[in-house]
Design a protein around this motif. Structure first.
Motif, mmCIF file in Angstrom:
data_model
loop_
_atom_site.group_PDB
_atom_site.id
_atom_site.type_symbol
_atom_site.label_atom_id
_atom_site.label_comp_id
_atom_site.label_asym_id
_atom_site.label_seq_id
_atom_site.Cartn_x
_atom_site.Cartn_y
_atom_site.Cartn_z
ATOM 1 N N VAL A 79 46.696 30.981 37.960
ATOM 2 C CA VAL A 79 46.971 32.396 38.203
ATOM 3 C C VAL A 79 46.786 33.210 36.922
ATOM 4 C CG1 VAL A 79 48.789 34.055 38.801
ATOM 5 C CG2 VAL A 79 48.454 32.002 40.195
ATOM 6 N N ALA A 80 47.322 32.733 35.813
ATOM 7 C CA ALA A 80 47.215 33.479 34.553
ATOM 8 C C ALA A 80 45.761 33.693 34.151
ATOM 9 C CB ALA A 80 47.972 32.755 33.446
ATOM 10 N N PHE A 81 44.950 32.642 34.226
ATOM 11 C CA PHE A 81 43.554 32.759 33.799
ATOM 12 C C PHE A 81 42.740 33.588 34.786
ATOM 13 C CE2 PHE A 81 39.199 31.506 32.976
ATOM 14 C CZ PHE A 81 39.156 31.599 31.583
ATOM 15 N N THR A 82 42.916 33.338 36.074
ATOM 16 C CA THR A 82 42.125 34.045 37.077
ATOM 17 C C THR A 82 42.444 35.534 37.089
ATOM 18 O OG1 THR A 82 42.011 32.046 38.429
ATOM 19 C CG2 THR A 82 41.488 34.120 39.516
ATOM 20 N N VAL A 83 43.696 35.890 37.040
ATOM 21 C CA VAL A 83 44.070 37.306 37.042
ATOM 22 C C VAL A 83 43.529 38.006 35.802
ATOM 23 C CG1 VAL A 83 46.039 38.899 36.864
ATOM 24 C CG2 VAL A 83 46.064 37.057 38.554
ATOM 25 N N ALA A 90 36.480 43.025 36.868
ATOM 26 C CA ALA A 90 36.483 44.150 37.804
ATOM 27 C C ALA A 90 36.300 45.481 37.082
ATOM 28 C CB ALA A 90 37.783 44.166 38.609
ATOM 29 N N SER A 91 36.812 45.555 35.863
ATOM 30 C CA SER A 91 36.705 46.808 35.118
ATOM 31 C C SER A 91 35.326 47.022 34.496
ATOM 32 C CB SER A 91 37.773 46.865 34.024
ATOM 33 O OG SER A 91 37.470 45.939 32.994
ATOM 34 N N THR A 92 34.510 45.976 34.447
ATOM 35 C CA THR A 92 33.197 46.101 33.813
ATOM 36 C C THR A 92 32.037 45.882 34.774
ATOM 37 O OG1 THR A 92 33.232 43.770 33.140
ATOM 38 C CG2 THR A 92 34.093 45.377 31.563
ATOM 39 N N ASP A 93 32.302 45.585 36.041
ATOM 40 C CA ASP A 93 31.243 45.272 36.999
ATOM 41 C C ASP A 93 31.204 46.309 38.114
ATOM 42 O OD1 ASP A 93 29.264 43.930 38.496
ATOM 43 O OD2 ASP A 93 30.779 42.791 39.585
ATOM 44 N N ALA A 94 30.081 46.993 38.224
ATOM 45 C CA ALA A 94 29.932 48.006 39.268
ATOM 46 C C ALA A 94 29.387 47.427 40.580
ATOM 47 C CB ALA A 94 28.999 49.107 38.778
ATOM 48 N N SER A 95 28.872 46.189 40.532
ATOM 49 C CA SER A 95 28.240 45.604 41.720
ATOM 50 C C SER A 95 29.234 45.020 42.711
ATOM 51 C CB SER A 95 27.261 44.501 41.298
ATOM 52 O OG SER A 95 27.977 43.376 40.812
ATOM 53 N N GLY A 96 30.429 44.703 42.271
ATOM 54 C CA GLY A 96 31.412 44.071 43.142
ATOM 55 C C GLY A 96 31.319 42.553 43.159
ATOM 56 N N LEU A 97 30.341 42.008 42.453
ATOM 57 C CA LEU A 97 30.191 40.549 42.425
ATOM 58 C C LEU A 97 31.265 39.855 41.592
ATOM 59 C CD1 LEU A 97 26.322 40.162 42.217
ATOM 60 C CD2 LEU A 97 27.820 39.652 44.140
ATOM 61 N N TRP A 98 32.066 40.620 40.891
ATOM 62 C CA TRP A 98 33.156 40.016 40.138
ATOM 63 C C TRP A 98 34.090 39.240 41.070
ATOM 64 C CZ3 TRP A 98 38.172 40.844 41.290
ATOM 65 C CH2 TRP A 98 38.466 41.952 42.089
ATOM 66 N N ALA A 99 34.206 39.677 42.324
ATOM 67 C CA ALA A 99 35.096 38.998 43.274
ATOM 68 C C ALA A 99 34.606 37.582 43.565
ATOM 69 C CB ALA A 99 35.201 39.800 44.563
ATOM 70 N N VAL A 100 33.298 37.399 43.655
ATOM 71 C CA VAL A 100 32.742 36.059 43.852
ATOM 72 C C VAL A 100 33.048 35.194 42.623
ATOM 73 C CG1 VAL A 100 30.612 34.740 44.182
ATOM 74 C CG2 VAL A 100 30.925 36.911 45.361
ATOM 75 N N VAL A 103 36.672 34.045 42.610
ATOM 76 C CA VAL A 103 36.934 32.904 43.488
ATOM 77 C C VAL A 103 36.473 31.605 42.811
ATOM 78 C CG1 VAL A 103 36.318 31.807 45.679
ATOM 79 C CG2 VAL A 103 36.881 34.236 45.624
ATOM 80 N N LEU A 104 35.309 31.646 42.183
ATOM 81 C CA LEU A 104 34.814 30.452 41.482
ATOM 82 C C LEU A 104 35.713 30.076 40.304
ATOM 83 C CD1 LEU A 104 30.999 31.266 41.537
ATOM 84 C CD2 LEU A 104 32.219 29.610 42.956
ATOM 85 N N VAL A 105 36.177 31.077 39.563
ATOM 86 C CA VAL A 105 37.098 30.822 38.459
ATOM 87 C C VAL A 105 38.401 30.238 38.995
ATOM 88 C CG1 VAL A 105 38.538 31.971 36.702
ATOM 89 C CG2 VAL A 105 36.103 32.506 36.870
#
Length: 132
Positions: A79-83, A90-100, A103-105
Motif C-alpha cells: 500500500v505504501a509503495f503503490t499509493v 497520476a499527477s504527471t500523466d495526462a493519458s490515464g495510463l498511470w492506472a494500468v 495495478v502492475l506496481v
C-alpha cells in the motif's frame, strides 16, 4: 518493548522506509529522455534506478519479515509503495495510463514483498531451532 507496541511502530517505520525508498530512487525523476539521433524515447526511470529501488524494497521486506509478521509486512509495503507511486504518476500523466501502471506496481509489490518476507521468516524460524 512488547509485541503490541512493536507491531504498530514497526508497521509505521516500515511504511515510512518504503516511501523513502521510492523517493530516494524514483521520486526525483521528472522526465523522459529522447535520443537525438534515433528519436527513441526512454524513461522516466533508468534501469539502475529501478534495480536499486527493487533491491532496497527486498531488503526492507526481508528485515520486516524477520521482525514482524509477513502478513503485516506485505500489505503495509504494498500500500505504501503503490499509493506513493500512483500519486506521483497520476499527477504527471495526462493519458490515464498511470492506472494500468499502478495495478502492475500493486501486483508486483504484493508478490515480491510476500515472497521475501515469508522467506525471511522461514530462515528466522530455522535458525532459531536448537541443534539436535
Amino acid at each position: 518493548m512488547t509485541k503490541t507496541m512493536r507491531t504498530p511502530l514497526g508497521a509505521l517505520l516500515l511504511a515510512a522506509a518504503t516511501v523513502g525508498a521510492w523517493w530516494a530512487w524514483l521520486g526525483w525523476e521528472t522526465g523522459y529522455l529522447v535520443d537525438p539521433e534515433t528519436g527513441a524515447i526512454s524513461g522516466p526511470y533508468s534501469g539502475w534506478q529501478v534495480a536499486g529501488c527493487v533491491l532496497t524494497l527486498a531488503l526492507l521486506a526481508a528485515v520486516g519479515g524477520w521482525w514482524l509478521s509477513p502478513w503485516l509486512v506485505a500489505p503495509v509495503m504494498t500500500v505504501a509503495f503503490t499509493v506513493t507511486w500512483a500519486a506521483h504518476a497520476a499527477s504527471t500523466d495526462a493519458s490515464g495510463l498511470w492506472a494500468v501502471g499502478a495495478v502492475l506496481v500493486l501486483v508486483g509489490t504484493a508478490v515480491g514483498t510476500t515472497v521475501v518476507s515469508l522467506a525471511a521468516r522461514l530462515v528466522r524460524r530455522r535458525t532459531a531451532r536448537p541443534a539436535t
